[in-house]
Design a protein around this motif. Structure first.
Motif, mmCIF file in Angstrom:
data_model
loop_
_atom_site.group_PDB
_atom_site.id
_atom_site.type_symbol
_atom_site.label_atom_id
_atom_site.label_comp_id
_atom_site.label_asym_id
_atom_site.label_seq_id
_atom_site.Cartn_x
_atom_site.Cartn_y
_atom_site.Cartn_z
ATOM 1 N N UNK A 32 29.359 23.752 60.928
ATOM 2 C CA UNK A 32 29.407 22.755 61.990
ATOM 3 C C UNK A 32 30.194 23.268 63.189
ATOM 4 N N UNK A 33 31.288 23.990 62.919
ATOM 5 C CA UNK A 33 32.077 24.557 64.021
ATOM 6 C C UNK A 33 31.211 25.497 64.854
ATOM 7 N N UNK A 34 30.357 26.278 64.169
ATOM 8 C CA UNK A 34 29.466 27.192 64.883
ATOM 9 C C UNK A 34 28.469 26.417 65.731
ATOM 10 N N UNK A 35 27.915 25.345 65.164
ATOM 11 C CA UNK A 35 26.933 24.549 65.909
ATOM 12 C C UNK A 35 27.568 23.905 67.136
ATOM 13 N N UNK A 36 28.797 23.376 66.962
ATOM 14 C CA UNK A 36 29.489 22.761 68.089
ATOM 15 C C UNK A 36 29.790 23.808 69.156
ATOM 16 N N UNK B 184 38.684 24.713 64.662
ATOM 17 C CA UNK B 184 39.587 24.406 63.563
ATOM 18 C C UNK B 184 39.531 22.905 63.260
ATOM 19 N N UNK B 185 39.571 22.101 64.330
ATOM 20 C CA UNK B 185 39.542 20.656 64.172
ATOM 21 C C UNK B 185 38.204 20.171 63.632
ATOM 22 N N UNK B 186 37.112 20.752 64.133
ATOM 23 C CA UNK B 186 35.786 20.348 63.652
ATOM 24 C C UNK B 186 35.678 20.652 62.159
#
Lengths: 294, 334
Positions: free
Chosen positions: B95-99, B63-65
């Protein structure tokens, strides 16, 4: 890095670490005997701190003397929570469910504390909080030493209880194997309830020292529980010695990082070390190899 | 039964789509936007945690990303405030998925309760980083490009983008559930070692499921940042977010499709209404905690399963009663 800073890190690691060890022992004991991860341990610490704060404020009782009231109070709180909620949890998802239930208990207490004491930070005050002495070239407030002595006394008492009494033998049997313990006639349920009570009672002492060395409010519990969880996972869940070693080691490491690098990043050391250790050794430093469970 | 359930889905969707048309008060449509954001998140969380049984309590990382992707890109690319910023929503999800990939690779090495603890620990690493590094604006937060839409329709675009996220998450969750991949996740929940023995690539399945679930949560975070216009590390990386979406899924029914939607609809609208009427967050914590306890202790399987069990039990009882009556009749007739 200056030598005195390193000395500070080591001394503080032992002094503050022993207080963390006390709180973490309660947490790991509860897990070992009951397979329950008590997220509410953080808020219990804060509750203990507020109790000490309140009885000093209203009745003028010294926080150390006040422990005679707060320790039994938190013992009862623990028993009530265990009987009311924890004993109802059953089945293979018990541990995961216990995290959610104790989180809910934690939110309830947090909301109540916010209402009673407001969200403004407070700190327990006494002569030994303000006065300091010099040790190995570094100044320490007396409370650190008093807190250390308190933690050592209580940890010793806990050790005697666990290793020198009949009750302790049943606790250790339950830690080792709950089913086998029940089979040889140990009332595991009663042991579990009392252990939960003891596990929360120690937070009264830990909370008092925490409240005297830090300004706190109800939301301090998040920081506390994340540290305590890290400590017991690192030490190996259910391992009493592991909790002790991990507490002192982590506080020391945090101080060293704070001195060498920056205090901003020192808190993160906790979690980074945890991630690294668990990647290499999933059962923690002193944990038993987990049996493969469904 | 089947067409009944289809009709119910269509009715629910129509009700959600028409809500801002009927209720035009911005205070209420704001509640609507937040509720949709949580419905999407809870559904997506359930797609991993509900199906595999791995309770993740670090979703606020995604959520934060997502929120910071929206804030940082829109600020540093000098984007024109307005609808074009919605393009950053899927970017936030990506990006959330990548992180989530490296996080999952570490966290999924352990099982059950240790997994829960390690997700909490990783969450705190992110929260502390966001508070301590400079580019997130630290505790003073970041202000996004100001969108000067008229108050009378300001909420509408957000509402319908939110609704699209809910629809996306629900369809994805339904498709996954019916796929081979979904069955593998359910097999992991039931017995991971046996699933492994039967040839399920458990590590790959878990990691894919985990990363996939973060996509919608990241998108929701990005939408949230754009909607509120200013973000703070302690609010987008909020431990309460982690438990909230878990509770929503538990309340509705873990592992079911409609459960998380229902749970989020009830809880988030209730919370927003409470904040609106009392502006007392302590009271909310107490009520939330109490509700949480009641749900987990008395209906751990959630509303959906609870109600379904009641209904099937009643119809079973009725059938049994009819059968018994028939037997008695046949007996007396003979």
């Amino acid at each position: 890095m200056s030598g005195s800073a390193l000395t500070y890190a080591i001394v503080d690691g032992v002094l503050t670490g022993s207080v963390y060890a006390l709180m973490a022992t309660g947490l790991t004991l509860i897990f070992g005997v009951m397979d329950i991860i008590n997220i509410a341990q953080g808020i219990f610490v804060v509750l203990g701190a507020y109790l000490s704060y309140a009885i000093q404020l209203h009745w003028g009782i010294d926080p150390f003397v006040g422990l005679l009231i707060t320790i039994p109070t938190l013992f009862v709180v623990g028993i009530v929570v265990e009987r009311g909620f924890m004993s109802r949890l059953k089945g293979p998802e018990k541990t995961a469910m216990s995290i959610l239930v104790t989180y809910a208990v934690s939110l309830l207490i947090e909301g109540s504390l916010n209402m009673i004491f407001s969200v403004n930070d407070v700190q327990i005050n006494a002569w030994y909080v303000n006065r300091s002495f010099k040790l190995f070239g570094v100044y320490f407030a007396y409370i650190y030493v008093f807190g250390f002595i308190l933690a050592v006394v209580l940890l010793t008492a806990l050790w005697v209880l666990l290793y020198r009494t009949r009750f302790g033998a049943s606790v250790r049997a339950s830690l080792a194997d709950q089913t086998a313990a029940a089979l040889i006639g140990i009332n595991v349920k009663r042991v579990a309830t009392i252990c939960f009570g003891i596990g929360t009672a120690v937070t009264a002492a830990g909370g008092m020292v925490f409240g005297a060395t830090n300004a706190f409010n109800a939301s301090s519990s998040y920081d506390l529980i994340s540290r305590l969880l890290t400590i017991i996972v690192l030490g190996g869940m259910g391992s009493l010695g592991g909790a002790l070693v991990a507490s002192i080691g982590m506080v020391m490491l945090e101080d060293v990082v704070g001195v060498v690098w920056s205090p901003i990043w020192s808190t993160m050391t906790f979690f980074i070390v945890l991630v690294i250790v668990l990647s290499l050794r999933p059962q923690g430093l002193f944990g038993k190899q987990l049996a493969r469970t469904a | 039964m089947r067409h009944w359930s289809r009709a119910a889905w269509a009715l629910g969707l129509a009700a959600l789509a028409l809500f801002p048309v009927v209720v035009t008060n911005p205070a209420y449509t704001t509640i609507g936007v937040f509720t949709l954001i949580y419905m999407a998140c809870a559904t997506s969380w359930n797609m991993f945690s509900g199906y595999t049984g791995y309770i993740a309590l670090g979703s606020a990382v995604s959520y934060g990303v997502g929120a910071y992707t929206m804030a940082l890109v829109s600020i540093h690319a000098n984007m024109a405030p307005g609808a074009s910023m919605f393009w950053l929503v899927p970017l936030g999800g990506l990006l959330a998925t990548l992180v989530a990939l490296p996080i999952g690779a570490i966290a999924l090495r352990v099982r059950r309760h240790t997994f829960v603890v390690i997700t909490i620990a990783i969450f705190f690493v992110f929260q502390l980083t966001a508070i301590n590094v400079g580019f997130t604006g630290s505790t003073s937060g970041l202000i996004l490009p100001f969108i000067s839409w008229n108050e009378s329709y300001y909420n509408l675009p957000f509402y319908y983008v939110g609704l699209s996220l809910v629809i996306f998450a629900t369809i994805l969750s339904a498709v996954v559930r019916r796929s081979r991949f979904g069955l593998q996740m359910l097999a992991i929940r039931d017995d991971e070692d046996r699933a492994l023995g039967l040839g399920v690539r458990t590590t790959a399945v878990k990691l894919t499921g985990f990363a996939l679930a973060q996509f919608t949560i990241g998108m929701a975070g990005a939408l949230y940042a754009m909607f509120v216009g200013q973000i703070f590390p302690q609010f987008v990386f909020d431990p309460l977010f982690d438990v909230s979406i878990a509770l929503m899924a538990f309340l509705g029914g873990l592992g079911t499709l409609v459960g998380p939607l229902l749970g989020a609809l009830i809880l988030e609208s209730f919370q927003q209404w409470l904040t609106l009427s009392f502006s007392n967050s302590s009271l909310y914590l107490i009520l939330f905690g109490a509700l949480f306890l009641v749900v987990i202790l008395f209906m751990p399987q959630g509303i959906v399963v609870f109600v379904r069990d009641r209904v099937t039990r009643r119809s079973a009882r009725e059938k049994a009663a009819v059968a018994a009556a028939e037997t008695t009749l046949a007996g007396s007739g003979a």
